[in-house]
Design an enzyme around this catalytic site. Sequence first.
Site, PDB file in Angstrom:
ATOM      1  N   ASP A  11       0.969  -1.273  -0.052  1.00  0.00           N
ATOM      2  CA  ASP A  11       0.056  -0.153  -0.106  1.00  0.00           C
ATOM      3  C   ASP A  11       1.005   1.134  -0.008  1.00  0.00           C
ATOM      4  OD1 ASP A  11      -1.674   1.990   0.504  1.00  0.00           O
ATOM      5  OD2 ASP A  11      -3.129   0.570   1.740  1.00  0.00           O
ATOM      6  N   HIS A  64      -0.516   4.465  -0.012  1.00  0.00           N
ATOM      7  CA  HIS A  64      -1.036   5.695   0.666  1.00  0.00           C
ATOM      8  C   HIS A  64      -0.564   6.369   1.735  1.00  0.00           C
ATOM      9  CE1 HIS A  64      -3.814   3.620  -2.135  1.00  0.00           C
ATOM     10  NE2 HIS A  64      -4.357   4.865  -2.236  1.00  0.00           N
ATOM     11  N   SER A  81      -5.480  -4.153   2.203  1.00  0.00           N
ATOM     12  CA  SER A  81      -4.441  -3.897   3.330  1.00  0.00           C
ATOM     13  C   SER A  81      -5.450  -4.350   4.646  1.00  0.00           C
ATOM     14  CB  SER A  81      -4.432  -2.207   3.417  1.00  0.00           C
ATOM     15  OG  SER A  81      -3.399  -1.925   2.199  1.00  0.00           O
TER      16      SER A  81
HETATM   17 CO1  B1M Z   1      -5.567   5.505  -4.071  1.00  0.00          CO
HETATM   18  N1  B1M Z   1      -7.271   4.520  -3.672  1.00  0.00           N
HETATM   19  N2  B1M Z   1      -4.972   4.002  -5.296  1.00  0.00           N
HETATM   20  N3  B1M Z   1      -4.146   6.807  -4.615  1.00  0.00           N
HETATM   21  N4  B1M Z   1      -6.695   7.082  -3.280  1.00  0.00           N
HETATM   22  C1  B1M Z   1      -8.033   5.065  -2.686  1.00  0.00           C
HETATM   23  C2  B1M Z   1      -7.837   4.374  -1.277  1.00  0.00           C
HETATM   24  C3  B1M Z   1      -9.767   4.758  -3.091  1.00  0.00           C
HETATM   25  C4  B1M Z   1     -10.618   4.503  -2.034  1.00  0.00           C
HETATM   26  C5  B1M Z   1     -10.069   5.446  -4.283  1.00  0.00           C
HETATM   27  C6  B1M Z   1     -11.427   5.128  -4.918  1.00  0.00           C
HETATM   28  O1  B1M Z   1     -11.417   4.082  -5.493  1.00  0.00           O
HETATM   29  N5  B1M Z   1     -12.322   5.877  -4.594  1.00  0.00           N
HETATM   30  C7  B1M Z   1      -9.119   3.279  -3.882  1.00  0.00           C
HETATM   31  C8  B1M Z   1      -9.213   1.800  -3.005  1.00  0.00           C
HETATM   32  C9  B1M Z   1     -10.214   1.077  -3.261  1.00  0.00           C
HETATM   33  C10 B1M Z   1     -10.186  -0.291  -2.488  1.00  0.00           C
HETATM   34  O2  B1M Z   1      -9.148  -0.928  -1.915  1.00  0.00           O
HETATM   35  N6  B1M Z   1     -11.456  -0.898  -2.401  1.00  0.00           N
HETATM   36  C11 B1M Z   1      -7.675   3.381  -4.426  1.00  0.00           C
HETATM   37  C12 B1M Z   1      -6.938   2.672  -5.170  1.00  0.00           C
HETATM   38  C13 B1M Z   1      -7.823   1.777  -6.149  1.00  0.00           C
HETATM   39  C14 B1M Z   1      -5.670   3.045  -5.692  1.00  0.00           C
HETATM   40  C15 B1M Z   1      -4.740   2.323  -6.768  1.00  0.00           C
HETATM   41  C16 B1M Z   1      -4.985   0.720  -6.720  1.00  0.00           C
HETATM   42  C17 B1M Z   1      -5.209   2.621  -8.048  1.00  0.00           C
HETATM   43  C18 B1M Z   1      -4.780   2.076  -9.235  1.00  0.00           C
HETATM   44  O3  B1M Z   1      -3.390   2.043  -9.451  1.00  0.00           O
HETATM   45  N7  B1M Z   1      -5.493   1.565 -10.131  1.00  0.00           N
HETATM   46  C19 B1M Z   1      -3.465   2.693  -6.280  1.00  0.00           C
HETATM   47  C20 B1M Z   1      -2.771   1.769  -5.349  1.00  0.00           C
HETATM   48  C21 B1M Z   1      -1.508   1.797  -5.145  1.00  0.00           C
HETATM   49  C22 B1M Z   1      -0.972   0.990  -4.093  1.00  0.00           C
HETATM   50  O4  B1M Z   1      -1.279   1.388  -2.825  1.00  0.00           O
HETATM   51  N8  B1M Z   1      -0.631  -0.253  -4.394  1.00  0.00           N
HETATM   52  C23 B1M Z   1      -3.929   4.223  -5.698  1.00  0.00           C
HETATM   53  C24 B1M Z   1      -2.817   4.882  -5.861  1.00  0.00           C
HETATM   54  C25 B1M Z   1      -3.041   6.524  -5.236  1.00  0.00           C
HETATM   55  C26 B1M Z   1      -2.233   7.579  -5.551  1.00  0.00           C
HETATM   56  C27 B1M Z   1      -0.958   7.246  -5.629  1.00  0.00           C
HETATM   57  C28 B1M Z   1      -2.465   8.141  -6.774  1.00  0.00           C
HETATM   58  C29 B1M Z   1      -2.555   8.614  -4.315  1.00  0.00           C
HETATM   59  C30 B1M Z   1      -2.069   8.479  -2.859  1.00  0.00           C
HETATM   60  C31 B1M Z   1      -0.887   9.452  -2.983  1.00  0.00           C
HETATM   61  C32 B1M Z   1       0.006   9.463  -1.344  1.00  0.00           C
HETATM   62  O5  B1M Z   1      -0.678   9.083  -0.440  1.00  0.00           O
HETATM   63  N9  B1M Z   1       0.937   9.673  -1.488  1.00  0.00           N
HETATM   64  C33 B1M Z   1      -4.034   7.970  -4.351  1.00  0.00           C
HETATM   65  C34 B1M Z   1      -4.945   8.882  -3.507  1.00  0.00           C
HETATM   66  C35 B1M Z   1      -4.856  10.065  -3.075  1.00  0.00           C
HETATM   67  C36 B1M Z   1      -6.083   8.106  -2.908  1.00  0.00           C
HETATM   68  C37 B1M Z   1      -7.599   8.918  -2.383  1.00  0.00           C
HETATM   69  C38 B1M Z   1      -8.243   9.684  -3.497  1.00  0.00           C
HETATM   70  C39 B1M Z   1      -7.064   9.845  -1.084  1.00  0.00           C
HETATM   71  C40 B1M Z   1      -6.448   9.150  -0.139  1.00  0.00           C
HETATM   72  C41 B1M Z   1      -6.041  10.359   0.897  1.00  0.00           C
HETATM   73  O6  B1M Z   1      -4.820  10.719   1.027  1.00  0.00           O
HETATM   74  N10 B1M Z   1      -7.098  10.812   1.703  1.00  0.00           N
HETATM   75  C42 B1M Z   1      -8.334   7.630  -1.761  1.00  0.00           C
HETATM   76  C43 B1M Z   1      -9.691   7.694  -1.600  1.00  0.00           C
HETATM   77  C44 B1M Z   1     -10.406   7.662  -0.106  1.00  0.00           C
HETATM   78  O7  B1M Z   1      -9.615   7.395   0.629  1.00  0.00           O
HETATM   79  N11 B1M Z   1     -11.760   7.744  -0.125  1.00  0.00           N
HETATM   80  C45 B1M Z   1      -7.823   6.475  -2.762  1.00  0.00           C
HETATM   81  C46 B1M Z   1      -6.652  11.862   2.437  1.00  0.00           C
HETATM   82  C47 B1M Z   1      -5.894  11.129   4.093  1.00  0.00           C
HETATM   83  C48 B1M Z   1      -5.725  12.399   5.003  1.00  0.00           C
HETATM   84  O8  B1M Z   1      -7.025  10.343   4.470  1.00  0.00           O
HETATM   85  O9  B1M Z   1      -5.485   8.261   4.575  1.00  0.00           O
HETATM   86  O10 B1M Z   1      -7.891   7.912   4.961  1.00  0.00           O
HETATM   87  P1  B1M Z   1      -6.652   8.709   5.101  1.00  0.00           P
HETATM   88  O11 B1M Z   1      -6.320   9.069   6.913  1.00  0.00           O
HETATM   89  C49 B1M Z   1      -7.331   9.560   7.623  1.00  0.00           C
HETATM   90  C50 B1M Z   1      -7.994   8.523   8.182  1.00  0.00           C
HETATM   91  O12 B1M Z   1      -7.996   7.262   7.517  1.00  0.00           O
HETATM   92  C51 B1M Z   1      -6.745   8.255   9.625  1.00  0.00           C
HETATM   93  O13 B1M Z   1      -6.500   9.644   9.652  1.00  0.00           O
HETATM   94  C52 B1M Z   1      -6.440  10.506   8.542  1.00  0.00           C
HETATM   95  C53 B1M Z   1      -7.495  11.653   8.849  1.00  0.00           C
HETATM   96  O14 B1M Z   1      -6.921  12.176   9.962  1.00  0.00           O
HETATM   97  N12 B1M Z   1      -5.976   7.388   9.438  1.00  0.00           N
HETATM   98  C54 B1M Z   1      -5.202   6.877  10.484  1.00  0.00           C
HETATM   99  C55 B1M Z   1      -5.244   6.875   8.246  1.00  0.00           C
HETATM  100  N13 B1M Z   1      -4.089   6.206   8.939  1.00  0.00           N
HETATM  101  C56 B1M Z   1      -4.035   6.029   9.938  1.00  0.00           C
HETATM  102  C57 B1M Z   1      -3.443   5.525  11.136  1.00  0.00           C
HETATM  103  C58 B1M Z   1      -3.297   5.798  12.445  1.00  0.00           C
HETATM  104  C59 B1M Z   1      -4.591   6.496  12.735  1.00  0.00           C
HETATM  105  C60 B1M Z   1      -5.465   7.181  11.890  1.00  0.00           C
HETATM  106  O15 B1M Z   1      -2.952   5.111  13.635  1.00  0.00           O
HETATM  107  C61 B1M Z   1      -2.060   4.113  13.251  1.00  0.00           C
END
Ligand code: B1M
Length: 215
Positions: A98, A100, A151
């Site tokens: 992963d 992200h 994940s």
């Molecule tokens: Co990705 N991606 N992505 N992506 N991406 C998602 C996660 C997805 C939901 C988008 C969608 O389809 N709507 C989807 C997953 C679907 C699934 O698994 N069912 C997805 C996909 C499919 C993919 C790829 C597979 C796409 C592809 O290649 N075809 C690929 C995966 C690559 C891989 O991981 N092997 C991919 C790639 C990418 C980018 C590289 C383009 C980019 C990431 C860049 C980066 O992180 N450096 C990206 C992004 C930006 C997203 C979305 C749009 C936004 C994620 C984000 O940064 N959110 C995302 C959509 C979504 O999440 N709904 C998506 C903002 C961030 C602050 O939130 O990380 O959730 P988040 O963290 C939150 C809480 O979750 C929590 O605190 C934060 C807020 O305070 N939290 C914790 C998180 N970790 C924590 C740990 C803790 C405590 C709290 O303690 C340990």
Amino acid sequence: LPLDERLKRRIIDGEKNGLEADLDAALQDRPALDIVNATLLDGMKVVGELFGSGQMQLPFVLQSAEVMKTAVAYLEPHMEKTDDEGKGTIVLATVRGDVHDIGKNLVDIILSNNGYNVVNLGIKQPVSAILQAAEEHKADVIGMSGLLVKSTVIMKENLEELNQRKMAADYPVILGGAALTRAYVEQDLHEIYEGEVRYARDAFEGLRLMDALIG
Ligand code: B1M
């Protein structure tokens, strides 16, 4: 557009030009963390929706993520810090497979600013690396982040590995990331893990959990 909308748009459009000036303007009347939580994260949410529904292609998602990272880095020095330090150590990683890391890095910032020592291993970390770092840094807690559905399965395997190595009693685990649910962590994973495992919906809940687990 009003400032708040414009900032949100910059995340959605992946537009860095003029970003810092807008952030400076926003800082005039709101705390930095509020800008991240109430505005920038809203923008990322829209990006997720657009991508999920096929209206946005991956390279544009990457650009949005870059703008988000730039904005958070710019705001970080403006964030409140406590004078506490040495409250405890957490090893933090995005799990194997992963990439992200925006959420994980926010957790790092919030915990570091509140007196915790954060060993941030980065993305795609195999369980062996996480456990090695935990031992090496005498971590109090292990934190794992992951946004992909697969994940959530890897997190389960990682907990099983901790069980097998008889390390569960030593390491409470905090899990976070968009694909997790509270029920999955606090019921399903709670049942299999021989130590403490908790779910953090966001970085602030991560902080509260750290305070509760080792404070
Ligand atoms: Co990705 N991606 N992505 N992506 N991406 C998602 C996660 C997805 C939901 C988008 C969608 O389809 N709507 C989807 C997953 C679907 C699934 O698994 N069912 C997805 C996909 C499919 C993919 C790829 C597979 C796409 C592809 O290649 N075809 C690929 C995966 C690559 C891989 O991981 N092997 C991919 C790639 C990418 C980018 C590289 C383009 C980019 C990431 C860049 C980066 O992180 N450096 C990206 C992004 C930006 C997203 C979305 C749009 C936004 C994620 C984000 O940064 N959110 C995302 C959509 C979504 O999440 N709904 C998506 C903002 C961030 C602050 O939130 O990380 O959730 P988040 O963290 C939150 C809480 O979750 C929590 O605190 C934060 C807020 O305070 N939290 C914790 C998180 N970790 C924590 C740990 C803790 C405590 C709290 O303690 C340990």
